[in-house]
Design an enzyme around this catalytic site. Sequence first.
Site, PDB file in Angstrom:
ATOM      1  N   ASN A   1       0.811  -1.221   0.000  1.00 44.67           N
ATOM      2  CA  ASN A   1       0.000   0.000   0.000  1.00 44.67           C
ATOM      3  C   ASN A   1       0.844   1.270   0.000  1.00 44.67           C
ATOM      4  OD1 ASN A   1      -2.347  -1.477  -0.154  1.00 44.67           O
ATOM      5  ND2 ASN A   1      -2.748  -1.452   2.037  1.00 44.67           N
TER       6      ASN A   1
ATOM      7  N   ARG B   1      -6.430  -0.777  -8.654  1.00 51.71           N
ATOM      8  CA  ARG B   1      -7.204   0.251  -7.990  1.00 51.71           C
ATOM      9  C   ARG B   1      -6.354   1.485  -7.715  1.00 51.71           C
ATOM     10  NH1 ARG B   1      -7.829  -1.539  -2.876  1.00 51.71           N
ATOM     11  NH2 ARG B   1      -7.241   0.296  -1.709  1.00 51.71           N
TER      12      ARG B   1
ATOM     13  N   CYS C   1      -9.254  -5.047  -6.510  1.00 49.32           N
ATOM     14  CA  CYS C   1     -10.198  -5.886  -5.759  1.00 49.32           C
ATOM     15  C   CYS C   1     -11.588  -5.282  -5.778  1.00 49.32           C
ATOM     16  CB  CYS C   1      -9.759  -6.003  -4.307  1.00 49.32           C
ATOM     17  SG  CYS C   1      -8.357  -7.070  -4.067  1.00 49.32           S
TER      18      CYS C   1
ATOM     19  N   PRO D   1     -16.166   4.685  -3.546  1.00 51.59           N
ATOM     20  CA  PRO D   1     -16.185   5.907  -4.341  1.00 51.59           C
ATOM     21  C   PRO D   1     -14.939   6.748  -4.095  1.00 51.59           C
ATOM     22  CG  PRO D   1     -17.714   6.070  -2.499  1.00 51.59           C
ATOM     23  CD  PRO D   1     -17.169   4.673  -2.497  1.00 51.59           C
ATOM     24  N   ILE D   2     -14.574   7.527  -5.125  1.00 54.13           N
ATOM     25  CA  ILE D   2     -13.412   8.405  -4.960  1.00 54.13           C
ATOM     26  C   ILE D   2     -13.876   9.847  -4.786  1.00 54.13           C
ATOM     27  CG2 ILE D   2     -11.728   6.893  -6.093  1.00 54.13           C
ATOM     28  CD1 ILE D   2     -12.123   8.599  -8.629  1.00 54.13           C
TER      29      ILE D   2
ATOM     30  N   ASP E   1      -7.859  -5.375   6.463  1.00 54.65           N
ATOM     31  CA  ASP E   1      -7.107  -6.289   5.597  1.00 54.65           C
ATOM     32  C   ASP E   1      -6.689  -7.583   6.304  1.00 54.65           C
ATOM     33  OD1 ASP E   1      -7.306  -4.755   3.345  1.00 54.65           O
ATOM     34  OD2 ASP E   1      -5.304  -3.893   3.461  1.00 54.65           O
TER      35      ASP E   1
ATOM     36  N   ILE F   1     -15.364  -1.196   8.257  1.00 49.94           N
ATOM     37  CA  ILE F   1     -14.802  -0.472   7.105  1.00 49.94           C
ATOM     38  C   ILE F   1     -15.479  -0.940   5.810  1.00 49.94           C
ATOM     39  CG2 ILE F   1     -12.662   0.208   5.927  1.00 49.94           C
ATOM     40  CD1 ILE F   1     -12.352   0.859   8.845  1.00 49.94           C
TER      41      ILE F   1
END
Length: 423
Positions: free
Chosen positions: A24, A93, A117, A123-124, A305, A327
């Site tokens: 990440n 992503r 995924c 949403p962004i 995660d 989340i």
Amino acid sequence: MTNKLIIQGGKKLAGTLQVDGAKNSAVALIPAAILAESEVVLEGLPDISDVYTLYDILEELGGSVRYDNKTAVIDPADMISMPLPTGNVKKLRASYYLMGAMLGRFKKAVIGLPGGCYLGPRPIDQHIKGFEALGAKVTNEQGAIYLRADELKGARIYLDVVSVGATINIMLAAVRAKGKTIIENAAKEPEIIDVATLLSNMGAIIKGAGTDTIRITGVEHLHGCHHTIIPDRIEAGTFMVLAAASGKGVRIENVIPTHLEGIIAKMTEMGIPMDIEEDAIFVGEVEKIKKVDIKTYAYPGFPTDLQQPLTALLTRAEGSSVVTDTIYPSRFKHIAEIERMGGKFKLEGRSAVVSGPVKLQGSKVTATDLRAGAALVIAGLLAEGTTEIHGVEHIERGYSKIIEKLSAIGADITRSTAAETKL
């Protein structure tokens, strides 16, 4: 996909696992290099498909990328703001970080809406809100985001939802904007500090990364630098869970224990013996595992995660454990697959009740996303008999050399080459 993992379960694992650089972080650090005007050297990058896809994208933009082992040398000097409405950007992503980086350097970008995924709606809108606050015009045309700004000016931006992606993307766009930017309700993940450290080494002025208020003073130019990525706390946590599930003494190296406090606390509660060192964690063998309730939260809470991998381990726990994902409430696709192997679950809204202990049996299962894949690998190692996991590409997006690493500590795991398909 014809690729599959084949696991002969029930073996006890022992030895050492090395954790790679944080996925990440990597997917944000590589686009961040676009903002520099000279060579950026990134060390410790994970050997995963997302990283290679990003190298290809930087080369499409006119940059040069040389990589060897875990080090990449990126020269962004000749890059241009080429529109990227389709192609490689759709494969991952995190391609949305190209929006912030290209907007920051070129004041314009066209980026196809990303893939990766599927975890329900992601949403962004917070990213877009941030870009607009900095002075960009943002439109969505035929599945691509168009960004353009005459100039970027610092702004005060309050995130309605704590979002790692939006926090990093706004940082990328703001470091070369005019004046001061304040990001409020910012995410606090270690990966954000890692990106801020890289940008600071490039000459950016950033204060407060790792807290909920980040202050940025824009600069005109950023230069290249050397940066070593932080270890992947999710890979480390996955290995800890795997070691508790099937290990008889596994040492996990290249970790930052303070990044793992959520999983360490829960595994301690479960009665799993651990020895925490400065940069390594030893997980001892455990006979009986205590049930535990888990709720995922933004960092420093228990990470979403690791929710899926831990669910696989909880099939060994005595009694009923409740796992709640605040989340991503729909992140329970792995449960139907582990049920095929004999797992006992009950879904209630955004929670899953795991009943144990049960002895899992090998089966044919499918990974629908990256961490579901990790959960199925752990389940396969626990199970008696043969487990076939389809959807290998999801696992390889986030775990580098997973077969080699697990084989080295005694797992019987192979990748079927039925019809070799290039990923």
